[in-house]
Write an enzyme that holds these catalytic residues in place. Structure first.
Site, PDB file in Angstrom:
ATOM      1  N   ASN A  36       0.615  -1.185   0.118  1.00  0.00           N
ATOM      2  CA  ASN A  36       0.033  -0.182  -0.021  1.00  0.00           C
ATOM      3  C   ASN A  36       0.956   1.246  -0.147  1.00  0.00           C
ATOM      4  O   ASN A  36       0.327   2.309  -0.667  1.00  0.00           O
ATOM      5  CB  ASN A  36      -0.846   0.078   1.204  1.00  0.00           C
ATOM      6  CG  ASN A  36      -1.886  -0.812   1.042  1.00  0.00           C
ATOM      7  OD1 ASN A  36      -2.269  -1.187  -0.096  1.00  0.00           O
ATOM      8  ND2 ASN A  36      -2.865  -1.081   2.128  1.00  0.00           N
TER       9      ASN A  36
ATOM     10  N   THR B  94      16.692 -17.566 -29.037  1.00  0.00           N
ATOM     11  CA  THR B  94      15.259 -17.514 -29.094  1.00  0.00           C
ATOM     12  C   THR B  94      14.705 -17.834 -30.220  1.00  0.00           C
ATOM     13  O   THR B  94      15.080 -17.292 -31.159  1.00  0.00           O
ATOM     14  CB  THR B  94      14.494 -16.157 -28.478  1.00  0.00           C
ATOM     15  OG1 THR B  94      15.608 -15.788 -27.184  1.00  0.00           O
ATOM     16  CG2 THR B  94      13.095 -16.218 -28.054  1.00  0.00           C
TER      17      THR B  94
ATOM     18  N   LYS C  94      12.612 -17.397 -33.301  1.00  0.00           N
ATOM     19  CA  LYS C  94      11.729 -16.649 -34.006  1.00  0.00           C
ATOM     20  C   LYS C  94      11.011 -16.898 -35.354  1.00  0.00           C
ATOM     21  O   LYS C  94      11.745 -17.939 -35.918  1.00  0.00           O
ATOM     22  CB  LYS C  94      12.507 -15.175 -34.335  1.00  0.00           C
ATOM     23  CG  LYS C  94      13.336 -14.560 -33.055  1.00  0.00           C
ATOM     24  CD  LYS C  94      12.448 -13.844 -32.036  1.00  0.00           C
ATOM     25  CE  LYS C  94      13.217 -13.411 -30.810  1.00  0.00           C
ATOM     26  NZ  LYS C  94      12.450 -12.621 -29.844  1.00  0.00           N
TER      27      LYS C  94
ATOM     28  N   LYS D 229       8.382 -15.095 -33.055  1.00  0.00           N
ATOM     29  CA  LYS D 229       8.162 -15.706 -31.680  1.00  0.00           C
ATOM     30  C   LYS D 229       6.551 -16.313 -31.587  1.00  0.00           C
ATOM     31  O   LYS D 229       6.394 -17.511 -30.911  1.00  0.00           O
ATOM     32  CB  LYS D 229       8.266 -14.851 -30.573  1.00  0.00           C
ATOM     33  CG  LYS D 229       7.392 -13.609 -30.804  1.00  0.00           C
ATOM     34  CD  LYS D 229       7.286 -12.656 -29.667  1.00  0.00           C
ATOM     35  CE  LYS D 229       8.636 -11.766 -29.404  1.00  0.00           C
ATOM     36  NZ  LYS D 229       8.273 -10.798 -28.368  1.00  0.00           N
TER      37      LYS D 229
ATOM     38  N   LYS E 253      15.458 -21.404 -26.978  1.00  0.00           N
ATOM     39  CA  LYS E 253      14.397 -20.766 -26.048  1.00  0.00           C
ATOM     40  C   LYS E 253      13.228 -20.504 -26.693  1.00  0.00           C
ATOM     41  O   LYS E 253      12.900 -19.890 -27.772  1.00  0.00           O
ATOM     42  CB  LYS E 253      15.029 -19.571 -25.398  1.00  0.00           C
ATOM     43  CG  LYS E 253      14.134 -18.689 -24.703  1.00  0.00           C
ATOM     44  CD  LYS E 253      14.833 -17.449 -24.126  1.00  0.00           C
ATOM     45  CE  LYS E 253      13.850 -16.556 -23.124  1.00  0.00           C
ATOM     46  NZ  LYS E 253      12.687 -16.143 -23.955  1.00  0.00           N
TER      47      LYS E 253
ATOM     48  N   ASP F 126      10.191 -18.047 -26.845  1.00  0.00           N
ATOM     49  CA  ASP F 126       9.649 -16.766 -26.505  1.00  0.00           C
ATOM     50  C   ASP F 126       8.940 -16.701 -25.211  1.00  0.00           C
ATOM     51  O   ASP F 126       8.227 -17.692 -24.672  1.00  0.00           O
ATOM     52  CB  ASP F 126       9.216 -16.120 -27.512  1.00  0.00           C
ATOM     53  CG  ASP F 126       9.456 -14.500 -27.435  1.00  0.00           C
ATOM     54  OD1 ASP F 126       8.810 -13.887 -26.604  1.00  0.00           O
ATOM     55  OD2 ASP F 126      10.659 -14.251 -28.008  1.00  0.00           O
ATOM     56  N   GLU F 127       8.940 -15.561 -24.229  1.00  0.00           N
ATOM     57  CA  GLU F 127       8.259 -15.555 -23.228  1.00  0.00           C
ATOM     58  C   GLU F 127       6.660 -15.559 -23.428  1.00  0.00           C
ATOM     59  O   GLU F 127       6.197 -16.072 -22.356  1.00  0.00           O
ATOM     60  CB  GLU F 127       8.671 -14.183 -22.446  1.00  0.00           C
ATOM     61  CG  GLU F 127       8.294 -12.644 -22.905  1.00  0.00           C
ATOM     62  CD  GLU F 127       9.290 -12.539 -24.111  1.00  0.00           C
ATOM     63  OE1 GLU F 127       9.082 -11.313 -24.430  1.00  0.00           O
ATOM     64  OE2 GLU F 127      10.303 -13.153 -24.439  1.00  0.00           O
TER      65      GLU F 127
ATOM     66  N   HIS G 131      12.516 -15.774 -17.268  1.00  0.00           N
ATOM     67  CA  HIS G 131      12.346 -14.440 -18.189  1.00  0.00           C
ATOM     68  C   HIS G 131      11.758 -13.491 -17.185  1.00  0.00           C
ATOM     69  O   HIS G 131      10.746 -13.623 -16.549  1.00  0.00           O
ATOM     70  CB  HIS G 131      11.609 -14.823 -19.364  1.00  0.00           C
ATOM     71  CG  HIS G 131      11.710 -13.675 -20.256  1.00  0.00           C
ATOM     72  ND1 HIS G 131      11.006 -12.527 -20.161  1.00  0.00           N
ATOM     73  CD2 HIS G 131      12.416 -13.438 -21.405  1.00  0.00           C
ATOM     74  CE1 HIS G 131      11.227 -11.612 -21.201  1.00  0.00           C
ATOM     75  NE2 HIS G 131      12.162 -12.570 -21.982  1.00  0.00           N
TER      76      HIS G 131
ATOM     77  N   HIS H 134      17.245 -13.192 -17.187  1.00  0.00           N
ATOM     78  CA  HIS H 134      17.382 -12.247 -18.236  1.00  0.00           C
ATOM     79  C   HIS H 134      18.104 -11.066 -17.389  1.00  0.00           C
ATOM     80  O   HIS H 134      17.269 -10.619 -16.431  1.00  0.00           O
ATOM     81  CB  HIS H 134      16.499 -11.807 -19.044  1.00  0.00           C
ATOM     82  CG  HIS H 134      15.989 -12.862 -19.985  1.00  0.00           C
ATOM     83  ND1 HIS H 134      16.406 -12.816 -21.380  1.00  0.00           N
ATOM     84  CD2 HIS H 134      15.453 -14.220 -19.700  1.00  0.00           C
ATOM     85  CE1 HIS H 134      16.008 -14.148 -21.973  1.00  0.00           C
ATOM     86  NE2 HIS H 134      15.638 -14.836 -20.905  1.00  0.00           N
TER      87      HIS H 134
ATOM     88  N   SER I 195      20.680 -10.961 -23.421  1.00  0.00           N
ATOM     89  CA  SER I 195      19.878 -11.179 -24.701  1.00  0.00           C
ATOM     90  C   SER I 195      19.028  -9.849 -25.236  1.00  0.00           C
ATOM     91  O   SER I 195      18.827  -9.088 -24.221  1.00  0.00           O
ATOM     92  CB  SER I 195      18.500 -12.091 -24.283  1.00  0.00           C
ATOM     93  OG  SER I 195      17.654 -12.345 -25.101  1.00  0.00           O
TER      94      SER I 195
END
Length: 465
Positions: A113, A163, A165, A167, A191, A193-194, A284, A317, A369
């Site tokens: 808070n 990674t 791609k 992705k 990898k 991708d996230e 990640h 990362h 990365s």
């Protein structure tokens, strides 16, 4: 006689400049920007109060506990150089305010808070000192740096990743094919991708199966241990665990989680499962910039990094440094040390506000990365050292000849840099030359150098600190 009702200044109770911090206290450094007219002591005390035992008025039930035992205390305030009306407030929290082994509870208190508090214009948590008495209640990373090297049988160099791609949009079979080509070419890891979870064009189970096939084929052909970070992040904890269990059944070495979007509770559960079942865990940090990018408000990434080491992850990362300003390099290396080392000295020039002693909590490997390619290899090797993962997504898959040659180019560049370093050459000064020499006997590397040569390679000598 009742009690003294009414509102009183926080600083009367929560500002204690004479307080000697205890070894068991959790210490926090907040960057406080008070509203105009609010004195810094009152603002610092308000932060201590609202993040521990305080509320806006005196309450009858205060008499039923010992505030002196449980309250947070603002014990030091210093102005921030070069900023008008901004202060670093140091707050000490008694250990008993926190549940053991719960990053979730720690953050709910310290950054709960209080960040919406009206007397403050802005508030940023710059650093936390986690005492061994608290860090010892956490499992921490499932395996840590040394155990990971032993599992992979890879020593004396950074690890290489990529990674996959694009992705989103590939089918599971084509995705697995790209994984195979990269691993076959010489990378250690590929990898997810996230944001690859389980979408209509590629459901998670199909992806896991094709990626496992790619891993085993590449291992058989190269004689090296390979891995693909299978993203287990899901909409519920139960579904996440189901994916991790399936990965274990396939016998793959590593899974992955988005720890901020997935949440610390889910992450800690997954990390404990990974240790119990021999899986490495890649983390990640998607969403980190929402929290850490503003200079005056939020939380610095070094705090999120410490929290991850407690919650558990073997890789995280951590930015790339390359091409950024010198100051950012120092600050990045500061939290890289907080991730990897056992004992980190206070050093304000690197953004480290407290000496941190992790005792025997395993370390986390930082992952560089984002926008890096073969010309960056000498800089990355020099900056991050051996205990790192260097991840080239576009820098692998963007190779003009395809994925496997892209992987070859990166592996050759890395081996050349490691060899040059071991021979005592200065990567900072001779980096370009080392890459050029290596490209003479590697057509794949030569082609990569040609594609990305336009992209500036600025790497000032490290001894200017």
């Amino acid at each position: 006689v009742g009690f003294k009702a009414g509102v009183k200044d926080y600083k009367l109770t929560y500002y204690t400049p004479d307080y000697e911090t205890k070894d068991t206290d959790i210490l926090a450094a907040f960057r406080v920007t008070p509203q105009p007219g609010v004195p810094p002591e009152e603002a610092g005390a308000a932060v201590a109060a609202e993040s521990s035992t305080g509320t806006w008025t005196t309450v009858w039930t205060d008499g039923l506990t010992s505030l002196d035992r449980y309250k947070g205390r603002c014990y030091h305030i210093e102005p921030v150089a070069g900023e008008e009306n901004q202060f670093i407030a140091y707050v000490a929290y008694p250990l008993d305010l926190f549940e053991e082994g719960s990053v979730t509870n720690m953050f709910t208190s310290i950054v709960g808070n209080v960040f919406g508090f009206k007397a403050l214009r802005a508030l940023r948590l710059e650093d936390l000192r986690i005492p061994p008495a608290y860090s010892k209640t956490f499992q921490g990373p499932p395996h840590g740096i040394q155990v990971e090297r032993d599992k992979l049988n890879k020593y004396g160099r950074p690890l290489l990743g990529c990674t996959i791609k694009p992705k989103l949009g590939l089918s599971a079979k084509n995705y697995g094919r790209a994984v195979y080509e990269c691993l076959r070419g010489g990378l250690d890891f590929t990898k997810d991708d996230e944001n690859v979870n389980s979408q209509p064009f590629m459901r998670w189970r199909d992806r896991f199966l094709f990626c496992a096939e790619a891993i085993y084929k590449a291992q058989a052909e190269t004689g090296e241990i390979k891995g693909h970070y299978l993203n287990a992040t899901a909409g519920t904890c139960e579904e996440m665990m189901k994916r991790a269990v399936f990965a274990r059944e396939l016998g793959v070495p590593i899974v992955m989680h988005d720890y901020l979007t997935g949440g610390f509770t889910a992450n800690t559960s997954l990390a404990q499962y990974c240790r119990d079942n021999g899986l490495l865990l890649h983390i990640h940090r998607a969403m980190h910039a929402v929290i850490d990018r503003q200079k005056n408000h939020g939380m610095h990434f070094r705090v999120l990094a410490k929290a991850l080491r407690m919650s558990g992850g073997d890789h995280i990362h951590a930015g790339t440094v390359v091409g950024k300003l010198e100051g950012e390099r120092e600050i990045t290396l500061g939290f890289v040390d907080l991730l990897r080392d056992d004992f980190i000295e206070k050093d304000r020039s690197r953004g480290i506000y407290f000496t941190q002693d992790w005792v025997s909590l395993p370390g986390v490997i930082p992952v560089a990365s984002g926008g890096i390619h073969v010309w960056h290899m000498p800089a990355l090797t020099e900056i991050f050292g051996d205990d790192s993962v260097l991840q080239f997504g576009g820098g692998t898959l963007g190779h003009p000849w395809g994925n496997a040659p892209g992987a070859v180019a990166n592996r050759v560049a890395l081996e050349a840099c490691v060899q040059a370093r071991n021979e005592g050459r200065d990567l900072a000064r001779e980096g370009n030359e080392i890459i050029r020499e290596a490209s003479k006997w590697s057509p794949e590397l030569a082609a990569a150098c040609e594609v990305w040569k336009e992209i500036k390679f600025e790497f000032p000598a490290m001894d200017t600190l």
